[in-house]
Design an enzyme around this catalytic site. Structure first.
Site, PDB file in Angstrom:
ATOM      1  N   LYS A  36       0.892  -1.226  -0.182  1.00 24.29           N
ATOM      2  CA  LYS A  36      -0.020  -0.119  -0.091  1.00 24.29           C
ATOM      3  C   LYS A  36       1.022   1.278  -0.022  1.00 24.29           C
ATOM      4  O   LYS A  36       0.581   2.119  -0.803  1.00 24.29           O
ATOM      5  CB  LYS A  36      -0.844   0.012   1.318  1.00 24.29           C
ATOM      6  CG  LYS A  36      -1.850   1.344   1.231  1.00 24.29           C
ATOM      7  CD  LYS A  36      -2.321   1.392   2.726  1.00 24.29           C
ATOM      8  CE  LYS A  36      -1.176   2.299   3.482  1.00 24.29           C
ATOM      9  NZ  LYS A  36      -1.552   2.763   4.888  1.00 24.29           N
ATOM     10  N   ARG A  94      -7.951  12.265  12.820  1.00 20.97           N
ATOM     11  CA  ARG A  94      -6.439  12.079  12.839  1.00 20.97           C
ATOM     12  C   ARG A  94      -5.885  13.460  12.783  1.00 20.97           C
ATOM     13  O   ARG A  94      -6.154  14.367  11.818  1.00 20.97           O
ATOM     14  CB  ARG A  94      -6.034  11.129  11.943  1.00 20.97           C
ATOM     15  CG  ARG A  94      -6.573   9.811  12.133  1.00 20.97           C
ATOM     16  CD  ARG A  94      -6.237   8.904  10.854  1.00 20.97           C
ATOM     17  NE  ARG A  94      -4.704   8.534  11.029  1.00 20.97           N
ATOM     18  CZ  ARG A  94      -4.390   7.643  10.085  1.00 20.97           C
ATOM     19  NH1 ARG A  94      -4.960   7.026   9.415  1.00 20.97           N
ATOM     20  NH2 ARG A  94      -2.982   7.530  10.472  1.00 20.97           N
ATOM     21  N   SER A 106       4.085  11.263  13.153  1.00 19.62           N
ATOM     22  CA  SER A 106       3.807  10.335  11.755  1.00 19.62           C
ATOM     23  C   SER A 106       4.938  10.974  10.835  1.00 19.62           C
ATOM     24  O   SER A 106       5.451  12.193  10.770  1.00 19.62           O
ATOM     25  CB  SER A 106       2.372  10.678  11.100  1.00 19.62           C
ATOM     26  OG  SER A 106       2.524   9.942   9.885  1.00 19.62           O
ATOM     27  N   SER A 107       5.656   9.991  10.185  1.00 19.02           N
ATOM     28  CA  SER A 107       6.644  10.098   9.209  1.00 19.02           C
ATOM     29  C   SER A 107       5.945  10.655   7.882  1.00 19.02           C
ATOM     30  O   SER A 107       6.587  11.180   7.224  1.00 19.02           O
ATOM     31  CB  SER A 107       7.504   9.116   8.794  1.00 19.02           C
ATOM     32  OG  SER A 107       6.614   7.955   8.463  1.00 19.02           O
ATOM     33  N   SER A 154       9.005   5.546  12.396  1.00 24.11           N
ATOM     34  CA  SER A 154       8.744   4.860  11.136  1.00 24.11           C
ATOM     35  C   SER A 154       9.463   5.627  10.039  1.00 24.11           C
ATOM     36  O   SER A 154       9.362   5.676   8.887  1.00 24.11           O
ATOM     37  CB  SER A 154       7.047   5.023  10.435  1.00 24.11           C
ATOM     38  OG  SER A 154       6.278   4.483  11.492  1.00 24.11           O
ATOM     39  N   ASP A 208       3.400  -0.991  12.096  1.00 21.11           N
ATOM     40  CA  ASP A 208       2.051  -1.650  11.524  1.00 21.11           C
ATOM     41  C   ASP A 208       1.964  -3.136  11.868  1.00 21.11           C
ATOM     42  O   ASP A 208       1.089  -3.878  11.781  1.00 21.11           O
ATOM     43  CB  ASP A 208       1.995  -1.461  10.053  1.00 21.11           C
ATOM     44  CG  ASP A 208       1.579  -0.089   9.608  1.00 21.11           C
ATOM     45  OD1 ASP A 208       1.100   0.575  10.432  1.00 21.11           O
ATOM     46  OD2 ASP A 208       1.703   0.415   8.495  1.00 21.11           O
ATOM     47  N   LYS A 248      -3.721   6.424  15.268  1.00 24.10           N
ATOM     48  CA  LYS A 248      -4.015   5.789  14.191  1.00 24.10           C
ATOM     49  C   LYS A 248      -5.456   5.737  13.991  1.00 24.10           C
ATOM     50  O   LYS A 248      -6.205   6.355  14.264  1.00 24.10           O
ATOM     51  CB  LYS A 248      -3.243   4.500  14.124  1.00 24.10           C
ATOM     52  CG  LYS A 248      -1.721   4.321  14.023  1.00 24.10           C
ATOM     53  CD  LYS A 248      -1.015   4.907  12.591  1.00 24.10           C
ATOM     54  CE  LYS A 248       0.256   4.639  12.547  1.00 24.10           C
ATOM     55  NZ  LYS A 248       0.865   4.959  11.144  1.00 24.10           N
ATOM     56  N   ARG A 266      -6.188  -3.647  10.857  1.00 23.50           N
ATOM     57  CA  ARG A 266      -4.962  -4.239  11.365  1.00 23.50           C
ATOM     58  C   ARG A 266      -5.517  -5.190  12.684  1.00 23.50           C
ATOM     59  O   ARG A 266      -5.079  -6.230  12.912  1.00 23.50           O
ATOM     60  CB  ARG A 266      -3.841  -3.356  11.502  1.00 23.50           C
ATOM     61  CG  ARG A 266      -3.349  -2.609  10.228  1.00 23.50           C
ATOM     62  CD  ARG A 266      -1.786  -2.447  10.526  1.00 23.50           C
ATOM     63  NE  ARG A 266      -1.484  -1.879   9.011  1.00 23.50           N
ATOM     64  CZ  ARG A 266      -1.295  -2.431   8.148  1.00 23.50           C
ATOM     65  NH1 ARG A 266      -1.373  -3.736   7.854  1.00 23.50           N
ATOM     66  NH2 ARG A 266      -0.876  -1.686   6.835  1.00 23.50           N
ATOM     67  N   LYS A 295      -9.426  -2.302   3.767  1.00 21.32           N
ATOM     68  CA  LYS A 295      -8.797  -0.842   3.551  1.00 21.32           C
ATOM     69  C   LYS A 295      -7.341  -0.930   3.056  1.00 21.32           C
ATOM     70  O   LYS A 295      -6.824  -0.135   2.198  1.00 21.32           O
ATOM     71  CB  LYS A 295      -8.593  -0.198   4.907  1.00 21.32           C
ATOM     72  CG  LYS A 295      -7.910   0.865   5.192  1.00 21.32           C
ATOM     73  CD  LYS A 295      -7.968   1.426   6.456  1.00 21.32           C
ATOM     74  CE  LYS A 295      -6.923   2.412   6.782  1.00 21.32           C
ATOM     75  NZ  LYS A 295      -7.208   4.005   5.927  1.00 21.32           N
TER      76      LYS A 295
END
Length: 691
Positions: free
Chosen positions: A27, A134, A184-185, A213, A330, A357, A404, A429
């Site tokens: 993804k 988010r 977050s990256s 990440s 993840d 997330k 997930r 997703k």
């Protein structure tokens, strides 16, 4: 439960997880490549594309930018005619905003926002409620520092957002932006992806905050270079995109390493070997490191240039450990599910940011594992899992809308009967074919070689209902039945009768060797005789209950009785055997291995009912509590003994009878046997309505 609700039913594996898996494309790589191709001059071809909700959101977004996208789902291919980085005119900036809806895709929102700001014009970026929650604060601050007008139309720092810009100033000097990457990256990635549209940008990761990440930023650089961008990395925290535009390319997309974590985990948990081609030592995805983690836990892992293969641990058991998953978070939920079966306490750290997330992945993963009986603690920066397979429980998993969570908790269902997944469709997703891919790994029945016999091994702790359930399973399948626990009880009863101290190991072993113990079926019940005396009722006394675990811990006794049990199975041609080490020691190659369990209180209630039937006890809450404590202590002793400790054998399916009737438990085990023996075809993880 409301009518029409869809629930995924997971059928446990009995013959291991085996095969070479064709996984969907990454993804993360797909969305980066789609955006680079859309901004390039000319026609690009992307092969191995993932078609899922997140990538469909990106495809829709780039068409809103003006790219032309041709889709071939059968070949997993996209052909994209890019816009060549052309900027929006000032007249367009004054008109109605162009709407980009990112669905629930964080990558789409965070990558596209800097791009449309660099293109210029007026844009409205929105998403589903989950994405609206988010945070985007750091990215918005970076855009404002570049002269972009950004206006939140809802909550501060969140979508929907209106972006207005006259586009990149081609006469301006190289822009310098410092941004945090501890949330977050993706914020840094978005700025880099837009860099060529600004004729360059200097992105500095704020060193005062730990970057999360990081491999995803490195992935961004590699994809950008593949599409002709000029990117220099002068230091760990600095990235410079110099003058130059994207160019069309033919680009192959690696299989998704996050998706691979689930199939690798299936092999580590269930046995067999799973191979994923297209992922190897040269992968640009950080999540391939999950295979290394499984290797550290004892799984059999082989990594080549072009493939990764994972099998069950040669020792038969996974070992706990301490792991920092900051760079491949993840896979944290996958590891938490695996840790539920590992020996010891597993610490998963470096992942505090995943609370923000799709859901609070720390708190909700800990909560769902706790519902399944796993001792799990949600830490500030991670999850601690103290494994106790005896305590694993069946039930319905609430996915909290998180794909997930659904995939990771499905792994529990490969070893525990009765795990259902609420809202299984949420896997669309990122991995729409998840359940089909997992089902394709179900091992086929293997021919039984002579002189191996067909044995159903039913292990479990005291008072879990092994005797009655195993006897009923034998009747259901037309097989012979042996209560191996009755052998140990018979030895304990004989030793007590002979006045032999149970701590005299040699004397008790002598009784085991010399006593004539016969177990036979009479009118669908078992009759036990010791040296000709009927001991059927006597071996079930409370006194024997208290002593039998000491006898069972005697290694000399176990050596003698293990051979008697094997002789019985060979003599009758197989059957249903129950005890505490049938699947791990006596018949490790049993056709089906079951670990029958229930909560200590449920087992105490059942034991009390047996004693009441023998008029040895009266119903009492205090007595139930005392019996619960007694059974918990016996579990501890049985699992800690040096010789043949009570364990959930490799490949064993845990059947929790806490909320099952005996008939339901029997049907569950009989169905497991029929599938394992090839008497019925494998049943796919199904979707049921209104369950």
């Amino acid at each position: 439960m409301s009518e029409g609700r869809v629930i995924g039913v997971i059928d446990p594996f009995t013959n291991g997880a085996t095969g070479t898996v064709l996984l969907p494309g990454s993804k993360s790589i797909t969305n980066r490549a789609v955006l680079c191709a859309a901004l390039a001059e000319g026609r690009s071809t992307l092969d191995g594309v993932l078609f899922a909700d997140d990538t469909e959101a990106m495809i829709e977004a780039v068409t809103a930018l003006g790219a032309v996208v041709r889709v071939n789902r059968g070949k997993r291919r996209l052909i994209i005619d890019g816009i060549g980085g052309r900027h929006i005119s000032h007249s367009q900036a004054a008109g109605e905003p162009i709407v980009v809806h990112a669905r629930s895709s964080g990558t789409t929102a965070r990558f596209v926002l800097p791009v449309v700001a660099a293109l210029g014009g007026r844009w409205l970026l929105d998403g589903d409620p989950q994405l609206r929650a988010r945070p985007q604060d750091d990215l918005l601050a970076a855009q404002r520092s570049l002269g972009v007008t950004v206006r939140e139309l809802g909550e501060h720092g969140c979508l929907p957002i209106e972006i207005t810009s006259s586009g990149a100033d081609e006469t301006a000097m190289l822009r310098h932006v410092r941004i945090r990457a501890d949330t977050s990256s993706q914020f840094a990635t978005g700025l880099l992806l837009a860099g060529p549209l600004r004729d360059g940008i200097h992105v500095e990761i704020d060193p005062a905050f730990d970057t999360v990440s990081r491999p995803y930023i490195d992935m961004t650089v590699e994809v950008m270079k593949a599409f002709g961008a000029n990117v220099v990395v002068p230091s760990e925290d600095r990235f410079v995109v110099t003058e130059g535009q994207y160019r069309a390319a033919n680009y192959p997309i690696e299989p998704d390493a996050s998706a691979a974590s689930y199939v690798f985990a299936a092999a580590a948990l269930c046995g067999g070997k799973v191979r994923v081609e297209g992922l190897g030592s040269h992968s640009i995805q950080g999540d391939v490191r999950f295979a290394e983690v499984l290797g550290e836990m004892g799984a059999d892992v082989t990594v080549s240039d072009e493939a990764i293969t994972v099998g069950a641990p040669p020792s038969g058991a996974l070992q706990a450990g301490s792991f920092d998953l900051r760079d491949f978070s993840d896979t944290a939920q996958t590891l938490a599910a695996v840790a539920a079966f590992a020996e010891g306490t597993t610490s998963i750290g470096g992942i505090g940011f995943i609370r923000r997330k799709e859901t609070d992945r720390i708190a909700n993963t800990a909560a769902e594992l706790a519902k399944r009986g796993v001792d799990t603690v949600a830490e500030l920066d991670g999850i601690t899992v103290r494994a106790n397979p005896f305590a694993l429980r069946a039930g319905l998993v609430d996915c909290h809308g998180d794909h997930r969570m659904a995939m990771a908790m499905s792994l529990i269902g490969l070893r525990v009967a009765g795990i259902d997944i609420d809202d299984p469709d949420c896997v669309a997703k990122t991995f729409p074919d998840f359940f089909d891919v997992i089902e394709a790994l179900r091992g086929s029945p293997e021919p039984v070689a002579e002189p191996q016999v067909q044995v159903i091994a039913i292990d479990g702790p005291a008072a879990s209902g092994k005797s009655s359930v195993a006897r009923a399973v034998a009747g259901e399948l037309g097989m012979d039945y042996l209560d191996t626990g009755a052998m140990y009880r018979a030895v304990a009863w004989a030793a007590l009768g002979a006045g032999v101290g149970l701590d005299d190991l040699a004397a008790v072993a002598s009784i085991a060797r010399n006593a004539e113990i016969e177990i036979s079926s009479v009118s669908d019940a078992q009759r036990v005789t010791v040296d000709g005396d009927d001991a059927t009722a006597a071996i079930r006394s409370a006194e024997v209950d208290r002593c039998v675990s000491v006898v069972a811990a005697n290694p000399q006794v176990r050596w003698v009785l293990t051979r008697r049990q094997r002789d019985w199975a060979i003599r009758v041609g197989g059957g249903v055997m129950e005890g505490r080490d049938i699947g791990s020691v006596v018949f490790p190659d049993a056709v089906v291995k079951v670990f029958l369990t229930a909560s200590p209180r449920i087992r105490a209630t059942r034991r009390l009912a047996q004693q009441r039937a023998r008029q040895e006890a009266i119903d009492s809450e205090d007595l139930i509590t005392a019996l619960t404590d007694q059974l918990s202590e016996r579990d501890r002793l049985d699992s800690a003994r040096a010789d043949s400790p009570l364990r959930v054998a490799s490949r064993a399916v845990i059947v929790d009878t806490s909320e099952l009737s005996e008939a339901e438990a029997v049907e569950t085990i009989a169905a497991l046997y029929r599938r394992a023996a090839g008497l019925i075809g494998p049943i796919r993880p199904s979707l049921v309505q209104g369950r």
